[in-house]
Design an enzyme around this catalytic site. Structure first.
Site, PDB file in Angstrom:
ATOM      1  CG  HIS A  95      -1.803   1.279   1.278  1.00 21.87           C
ATOM      2  ND1 HIS A  95      -2.990   1.325   0.877  1.00 21.87           N
ATOM      3  CD2 HIS A  95      -1.844   2.575   1.853  1.00 21.87           C
ATOM      4  CE1 HIS A  95      -3.628   2.379   1.210  1.00 21.87           C
ATOM      5  NE2 HIS A  95      -2.839   3.161   1.700  1.00 21.87           N
ATOM      6  CD  GLU A  96       1.749   3.620   3.898  1.00 20.22           C
ATOM      7  OE1 GLU A  96       1.934   4.775   3.168  1.00 20.22           O
ATOM      8  OE2 GLU A  96       0.480   3.687   4.425  1.00 20.22           O
ATOM      9  CG  HIS A 156       0.163   6.009  -0.877  1.00 18.82           C
ATOM     10  ND1 HIS A 156      -0.785   6.489  -1.539  1.00 18.82           N
ATOM     11  CD2 HIS A 156      -0.228   5.440   0.370  1.00 18.82           C
ATOM     12  CE1 HIS A 156      -2.008   6.258  -0.842  1.00 18.82           C
ATOM     13  NE2 HIS A 156      -1.842   5.395   0.365  1.00 18.82           N
TER      14      HIS A 156
END
Length: 444
Positions: A31-32, A35
């Site tokens: 997820h990170e 980003h």
């Protein structure tokens, strides 16, 4: 007091926590990283990429100036972009010169901020599709028409005259594959321990005797179910319920439904040994066609045919398509369940929090690597979906602010953002407390 009696309990707890940390770390890292990498592609500089919170255990700065770190509390992670006042990318720390504002999240164009924020959930969905597709490719697909492969690991009484390569044509006169049939084949078969199978063997039609099509062999165990709590394992064969011998999965289902939650004593065959367990079926809300749910009593196991069918390989392109279809079905079912919970049509026990997810992680890891990896994919899909909810502090909340900016042609005021963030944080913490109570007190 004998302290040794607590060793197995501590070992199981440690295994559960380890499985939970591994699953969560993989999902958070993906997820990170979404980003981070999309932000980098969009010209936004990341100062810190952290897996976990709290005291830093390990850190390393790369050539781009990003600090990669692992922190002591593995319950999440964050990417802190240049100039951010905090890890949530809310507000500015005021330390960035005007010339560098384009490299910050606040100073980047709207499209770059939208892409960067949306990338986290999208990467979670991509991970889910990749895992589902990989599982589909590994498992393969039963050849058409269904062809006998080999007898599963069952008690010695389960014998068959079927041979590898036999193509199924009919069972007790009922066609094996009938596209016009409304009822399931399993519901049409007579409840007899031995059935006649019409098969094609070496170009000729042959009648071979075999056991009931779907015996009481355990193919899967639902985490946190009655069966899971009773330590029923994949591969067990249930031979009796309250002393009544059974041989068909449909018999087991009928006895479980008839009990309406009353305790049942199950006799199991496991690796040549006979075991007895007692459990109480639990009311379960199961999805039905059309987005509805039906409450039925279940013990939490899945059945399977008495044989392994011959399979064929599935190509990567088709597997990705099937993986995306699996993701879509999972997301739509989850949203439907959430809607039915909000209006009170199904129990909130269907909602799991950190405790429930940790217990499920341990249970799926105990079932083997394939089950655990599939669970990571399912949990990744759930995390991606949750992060898209329009709640401030979540990615969906940021996207909601960006939608306002696109329509109003101006950013929301910093005070308004702070108020909404406080409301969002309160909602998230309240939901977390509710799910913890749900897992530990209301729906243990």
């Amino acid at each position: 007091m004998d302290l040794m009696q607590f060793v197995p309990m501590f070992g199981n707890f440690a295994f559960m926590i380890a499985a939970f940390v591994v699953a969560l770390s993989v999902i958070v890292a993906i997820h990170e990283y979404g980003h981070y990498i999309v932000g980098r592609w969009c010209g936004i500089h990341a100062e810190v990429f952290s897996l976990g919170f709290g005291p830093v255990l390990f850190s390393r700065k790369d050539k781009r100036g990003t600090e990669w770190q692992i922190a002591a509390l593995p319950l999440g992670g964050f990417v802190k972009f240049l100039g951010d006042a905090n890890a949530a990318s809310v507000g500015s720390d005021g330390s960035v010169a005007e010339v560098d504002m384009r490299r910050t999240m606040l100073g980047a164009p709207l499209w770059a901020r939208v892409a960067t924020v949306a990338a986290g959930p999208i990467f979670n969905f991509v991970l889910a599709i990749a895992i589902f597709a990989g599982s589909i490719m590994y498992q393969g697909r039963a050849v058409t028409p269904v062809t006998f492969g080999e007898l599963r690991d069952l008690p010695p009484s389960y014998t068959t005259e079927l041979q590898p390569g036999d193509v199924f044509l009919a069972i007790e006169g009922f066609p094996f594959d009938d596209p016009d049939r409304e009822d399931m084949l399993i519901d049409l078969l007579p409840l007899e321990e031995r059935l006649e199978y019409l098969v094609e063997r070496d170009g000729a039609e042959v009648i071979a005797e075999g056991p009931f099509l779907m015996p009481t062999a355990v193919a899967s165990v639902v985490p946190r179910s009655a069966a899971d709590d009773a330590n029923i394992r994949v591969g067990d064969v249930i031979t009796a319920v309250d002393g009544q011998g059974i041989f068909a999965f449909t018999q087991l289902q009928e006895l479980v439904l008839a009990a309406e939650g009353a305790p049942l004593e199950l006799t199991l065959w496991r690796d040549g040994r006979e075991l007895t367990v007692t459990l109480e079926p639990r009311a379960t809300d199961e999805p039905r066609p059309g987005g509805t749910f039906e409450r039925v009593y279940r013990i939490g196991i899945g059945g399977q045919f008495f044989f392994d069918a011959q399979t064929e390989a599935i190509g990567p392109v088709e597997a990705v398509g099937l993986g995306a279809e699996s993701l879509w079905n999972l997301l739509t079912t989850s949203l439907s369940a959430l809607q039915h919970m909000i209006v009170g049509q199904i129990s909130t026990c269907n909602l799991s929090g950190p405790v429930g997810i940790a217990e499920t992680s341990g249970s799926m890891a105990e079932q083997g690597a394939r089950s655990f990896i599939w669970f990571i994919g399912a949990l990744s899909a759930a995390v991606g979906l949750m992060n898209l909810f329009p709640i401030p502090v979540l990615d969906g909340g940021h996207l909601m602010f960006y939608a306002y900016e696109a329509v109003a042609r101006r950013k929301p005021s910093e005070k308004a953002v702070q108020v909404f963030m406080f409301v969002g944080l309160t909602l998230i913490l309240s939901l977390m407390m509710f799910t913890i109570l749900n897992d530990t007190l209301f729906c243990p």
